[in-house]
Design an enzyme around this catalytic site. Structure first.
Site, mmCIF file in Angstrom:
data_model
loop_
_atom_site.group_PDB
_atom_site.id
_atom_site.type_symbol
_atom_site.label_atom_id
_atom_site.label_comp_id
_atom_site.label_asym_id
_atom_site.label_seq_id
_atom_site.Cartn_x
_atom_site.Cartn_y
_atom_site.Cartn_z
ATOM 1 N N ASP A 226 0.831 -1.193 0.000
ATOM 2 C CA ASP A 226 0.000 0.000 0.000
ATOM 3 C C ASP A 226 0.874 1.254 0.000
ATOM 4 O O ASP A 226 1.882 1.331 0.702
ATOM 5 C CB ASP A 226 -0.887 -0.022 1.250
ATOM 6 N N GLU A 289 14.780 -15.342 0.005
ATOM 7 C CA GLU A 289 15.134 -16.417 0.922
ATOM 8 C C GLU A 289 14.140 -17.573 0.851
ATOM 9 O O GLU A 289 14.415 -18.663 1.354
ATOM 10 C CB GLU A 289 15.167 -15.883 2.363
#
Length: 585
Positions: A226, A289
């Site tokens: 956002d 990751e």
């Protein structure tokens, strides 16, 4: 390309097809769920996570690749959940963390990925950090997490600068200190209950790394970010003579410029500062990751499009909503410019273009396209405002959607658009809950009209949204004819038109395809026709008032409306219609 060209036409290649395996998000069709308005399972009239889970098979049948969930975190709901009090918990109005886990598992079992909203520009004023900041006082480490400043004037009685809130009114609010004296001011680019975080603070940066990992560990496939262009403010917070607005491009007559810009970009020292890119490079490394091609999606109202493309460089975000496309008027020339510039800008950085026509912040495109200026973007429509032509708007919306879904890249759908839902343009003003309505002095009606609970069944109370018939906002009577059960299996319905489009988009691999503009089709000299080739599909949108004749050797694949055939076998394309076709019968 040559095999798909009608006789005597010319093509201009803009974007080449991608080859080989690619990350899922490059071509995905992603469906936005606004949780409080999608489906209610517990009967309180507010949608919830179990309600969403119960309707996931609808999304699987529709054929989307992923779902994006607007915020469901713990929140006082001053801005429909975009004022977050706890990023690691579910608000009781929506359910529990166990409900979130169940939704994720069910979606993945159905082959649907899940993107969740992340709100990093601001928190709720009920977030523990802000409560601590108010109690701790000026100069404390707790206040350093937010943008606090002393006021101007003899006694600090004036705001630190002249910035305004996106929702209307000043962007600063002055605290009353614990001892009762007037205190510092805090920045809130949005509602007074949404204090802005200070992203120069290392503690803020580490907290959001932790939040990302919390949800990644639970199995989410990505994050819609956002206000991605607002986290970093210009050094010194200088005065600015402009006015912040939800949509700066909401001006009638905007048709686009040579760089594809439509006026949708937010300007000013609080937007699109270069420092945001360091944050997203850091987040990119966190997502890397994890396996499964997790993605970051930028809500960034940024222009020109070359500037927006900086957000999707290969070590930053993966997608950025194309609001320049959303804010383009219903004009063949303007659409051609914005599509061309979008593809060229994103090709420069090796990223897909992410197309969108509607979301929870704008008037639904089925209504925008029915306005006197088709595609104009008012900040809400009320009963006293000029009303859109509902039938014309839907006709154009279907054509616009088929145009969008034929473009290479990724696309977002907003819940209910597959039903052809219009804006609720006659909602009682006393029902409005969007803070824009109040902070603008009741001059901007805001976003409630696009957030009305969905109609699932025509003849049940609340149109099947809730087992009790309750709905947190009143549905218009017209929603009965848009209900899912009134359209499912009905040839030519908006729902079935969307289903077919998504199936064919996948079948013909349009998301990973190419784009070449086609010029010289019969009857196209008027400048009211947009035509292009993507792989083996010819896409033609007739934006003009007159019927268009296409060559008789076309093999019709899909169309936004029923078509007729002339005596000489020419395909007749009526006004405001998009056709997908192949050459050679």
């Amino acid at each position: 390309m040559a095999t798909t060209q009608p006789t005597s036409t010319t093509t201009t290649l803009v974007h080449r097809a991608t080859s080989g395996a690619a990350e899922w998000w490059r071509t995905a069709v992603i469906y936005q769920v606004y949780p409080r308005s999608f489906a209610d399972a517990d009967g309180d009239g507010i949608g919830d996570l179990p309600g969403i889970t119960s309707r996931l098979r609808h999304l699987a049948r529709l054929g989307v690749d992923a779902v994006w969930l607007s915020p469901f975190y713990r929140s006082p709901q001053h801005d429909a959940g975009y004022d977050v009090a706890d990023y690691r918990d579910v608000d009781p109005v929506f359910g529990t963390l166990a409900d979130a886990d169940d939704l994720l598992a069910t979606a993945h079992d159905l082959g649907i990925r899940v993107i969740v909203d992340l709100v990093p520009n601001h928190t709720s004023d009920e977030h523990p950090w802000f409560v601590q900041a108010v109690a701790a006082g000026p100069g404390s480490p707790e206040r350093a997490r937010y943008v606090f400043r002393d006021g101007r004037g003899t006694d600090g009685e004036q705001p630190p600068n002249n910035w305004t809130s996106v929702f209307g009114g000043p962007a600063w609010t002055r605290l009353t200190e614990p001892d009762g004296t007037p205190g510092q001011w805090y920045l809130h680019l949005f509602d007074v209950h949404q204090p802005d975080l200070d992203w120069t603070n290392d503690e803020v940066r580490e907290e959001f790394r932790s939040v990302l990992r919390f949800w990644l560990d639970r199995g989410v496939d990505g994050f819609r970010v956002d206000v991605a262009h607002g986290l970093v403010k210009a050094e010194g917070l200088p005065d600015w003579d402009g006015t912040s607005a939800m949509i700066d491009g909401a001006h009638e007559g905007t048709t686009g410029s040579e760089d594809g810009a439509t006026g949708a970009g937010s300007t000013g020292p609080m937007w699109d500062q270069d420092g945001v890119h360091e944050i997203y490079r850091d987040w990119h490394s966190v997502l890397a990751e994890y396996d499964g091609d997790r993605c970051l999606v930028a809500e960034a109202w940024v222009e020109p499009l070359a500037r927006l493309a900086a957000y999707v460089r290969d070590d930053e975000m993966h997608q950025a909503f194309n609001f320049s496309f959303l804010t383009t008027l219903w004009s063949a020339d303007a659409l051609r410019r914005v599509v061309t510039e979008s593809l060229e800008a994103n090709d420069e950085v090796g990223a897909p273009t992410t197309w969108v026509l509607s979301n929870h912040d704008v008037v639904r495109h089925a209504s925008r396209l029915g306005l006197a200026t088709p595609g104009a973007k008012p900040n809400g429509i009320g009963a006293q405002d000029p009303q859109p032509d509902e039938e014309l708007g839907l006709r154009r919306a279907r054509a616009a959607t088929l145009l969008m879904l034929a473009l290479p890249g990724s696309a977002y759908l907003y819940q209910g658009e597959e039903l052809g839902l219009p804006e609720h343009t006659t909602l009682d003003d006393d029902e409005r809950q969007d803070p824009t309505w109040w902070r603008s002095g009741r001059t901007e009606r805001g976003r409630d009209g696009c957030r009305i609970p969905l109609p699932w069944t025509a003849d049940e109370p609340g149109h099947g949204f809730s087992p009790t018939g309750a709905t947190w906002l009143t549905q218009p009577d017209s929603f009965a004819r848009y209900a899912l059960d009134a359209q499912r299996g009905v040839r030519g319905s908006t729902y079935e038109t969307y289903r077919s489009a998504l199936r064919l988009r996948r079948e013909f691999r349009l998301g990973s395809g190419s784009l070449a503009w086609v010029d010289g089709l019969p009857d196209t000299a008027r400048g009211s026709v947009l035509a292009f080739v993507n792989r083996e599909i010819l896409v033609v949108t007739n934006l003009g008032p007159e019927t268009l004749r296409l060559p008789a050797d076309l093999q019709l694949v899909h169309a936004s409306q029923d078509l007729a055939v002339a005596e000489d076998d020419a395909v007749l394309v009526p006004a405001d219609t998009t056709v997908w076709a192949r050459l050679g019968r």
